[in-house]
Design a protein around this motif. Sequence first.
Motif, short mmCIF file in Angstrom:
data_model
loop_
_atom_site.label_atom_id
_atom_site.label_comp_id
_atom_site.label_asym_id
_atom_site.label_seq_id
_atom_site.Cartn_x
_atom_site.Cartn_y
_atom_site.Cartn_z
N LEU A 155 0.81 -1.21 0.00
CA LEU A 155 0.00 0.00 0.00
C LEU A 155 0.85 1.27 0.00
O LEU A 155 1.87 1.34 0.67
N ALA A 156 0.38 2.28 -0.76
CA ALA A 156 1.13 3.53 -0.89
C ALA A 156 0.55 4.59 0.02
O ALA A 156 0.09 5.65 -0.43
N LEU A 157 0.55 4.30 1.32
CA LEU A 157 0.01 5.24 2.30
C LEU A 157 1.13 5.81 3.17
O LEU A 157 2.19 5.21 3.29
N PHE A 158 0.85 6.96 3.78
CA PHE A 158 1.80 7.58 4.71
C PHE A 158 1.37 7.21 6.12
O PHE A 158 0.38 7.76 6.63
N THR B 93 -2.77 11.31 8.98
CA THR B 93 -4.13 10.91 9.31
C THR B 93 -4.81 10.25 8.11
O THR B 93 -4.31 10.33 6.97
N VAL B 94 -5.96 9.64 8.38
CA VAL B 94 -6.74 9.02 7.31
C VAL B 94 -7.14 10.06 6.28
O VAL B 94 -6.98 9.84 5.07
N TYR B 95 -7.63 11.21 6.72
CA TYR B 95 -8.10 12.21 5.74
C TYR B 95 -6.94 12.80 4.95
O TYR B 95 -7.08 13.11 3.77
N GLU B 96 -5.77 12.96 5.59
CA GLU B 96 -4.61 13.47 4.85
C GLU B 96 -4.17 12.47 3.78
O GLU B 96 -3.76 12.87 2.68
N ARG C 126 -4.45 8.19 12.79
CA ARG C 126 -3.29 7.95 11.94
C ARG C 126 -3.43 6.58 11.27
O ARG C 126 -3.91 5.63 11.89
N VAL C 127 -2.99 6.51 10.04
CA VAL C 127 -3.14 5.28 9.26
C VAL C 127 -2.42 4.11 9.93
O VAL C 127 -2.91 2.97 9.90
N GLN D 69 -6.64 -0.31 6.21
CA GLN D 69 -5.73 0.48 5.37
C GLN D 69 -6.04 0.28 3.89
O GLN D 69 -5.99 1.22 3.09
N GLN D 70 -6.39 -0.96 3.53
CA GLN D 70 -6.76 -1.25 2.14
C GLN D 70 -7.98 -0.42 1.74
O GLN D 70 -8.05 0.13 0.62
#
Length: 506
Positions: A91-94, A98-101, A140-141, A149-150
């Motif tokens: 996954l390409a998440l930070f 946060t989730v919204y960011e 936060r993610v 997260q998916q």
Amino acid sequence: MGDYILEMKNISKEFTGVKALADVNFQVARGEIHCLIGENGAGKSTLMKVLSGVYPHGTYKGDIVFEGSVQSFAKISDSVKAGIAIIYQELALFPDLTVYENIFAGNEVRRGAIVDWNRTIVHAKEMLRKVGLDVNPEMRVKDLGVGKQQLVEIAKALSKNVKLLILDEPTAALNENDSENLLDLLRELKKQGITCIMISHKLKEVISIADKATVLRDGRTICTLDGSKGEISENVIIKNMVGREIEDIYPKRPNKKFGDKVLEIRNWSAYDAQLGRQVAKEVNLHVKKGEIVGIAGLMGSGRTELALSIFGNPKSYRLQGELLVEGTPRTFKHTSDAIQAGIAYVTEDRKGDGLFLIQDIKSNVSAANLRGIASNGVINDNEEVKVAKRYKESMFIKAPSVEQIVGNLSGGNQQKVSLGKWLFVGPKLLILDEPTRGIDVGAKFEIYTIMNKLIEEGMSIIMISSELGEVLGMSDRVYVMAEGRIKGELPIEEADQEKIMQLATQ
């Protein structure tokens, strides 16, 4: 589902002379769920990277027609603007945002030049409702599980008005409940008019969700199956996925003699704290002296994780169970303990983890056993050269000298250097993880010949491989893994491609 939203026509893609895709044709109707299936290395991910602009226009041959227009995507952002989003297994998440960011990263809700965070949170809540995820958007993610997260990743795609959503092995890291929730979401998105392409090895999921399924094999389109006509079944998929005879490139061992157990693990489990899940679950496995044991399975099945947990646990998994070397219980706190016990591991990632590419052959061969070329704590340069020359000859390494920089060698010769490095430690058991990945047929034959020679000299081998032909051509016994578990053990006389694939997709 009448008209096509996507047509990929005669797509060909090469990497330094290796043809990854050869005249692939792929059509997806608007509003359908279309599964793309095939063995590891069949070309599925490469085809989707061509589509999404990871491999830009001009680096491949053929045409991409999206919504009736020929596309020339130069980068990923071009395909995103057109309405195509791809979600990879990694996954390409930070994680610290946060989730919204994360949902609106690079696509921020603005008022003029200023980001309007209040509206961003409101819109994020809308996206979360669409994917059925009930979490605080200000979390936060990294505090979410993998399944959630998916869903954040999918919400991110939906925020960009996606028309075609591509998911690459979306359930590989998910448990059963999260996997079913994700499939239900794809069905819901289909009702909303979003077209989905899903790459998956899990045939039960494909059968349950696919309107159509296209099979790739060796970089070519084999067939497209239509669910409405009852064509998508396990037997039909497996037949089209494997559909080839074992090539005559596997040297035979006429005199097979097996001794006592060199390695045995009992009820062996490994928990990855970073991923938050078990990567090996109650595995029972053994290897006898003079035996090649194959471990087959699809991507994400836990084969590499199992090997690493045995080889001194460099990933710091939480381990349970027993490990015995020649009948004696052992506990390895470090890879050096495993090496001293006679176990060596040749990684699947020779360039990233296996070799020092900017150093020469002799430095790489001696790297895992500097004591073997040292005298009174000082490295003997002459001895290092002698050892390297010995392995250069016995491993058929094609290079002008042992001073040749390893990064300048072909993939096959790099793999032989990696093998030589670990043979120099004098192991009883050699774990080979994807030993012939990315090398040509001639080099494969040489690797197989070396393996047989090592077995004749009394060594034992565990071979992890995604190539079913290789597993069947070289192994004496085969274990099949899926979701961290051993799903079956087959004597080679009883093993075939369909049996292995059936076990691997359970």
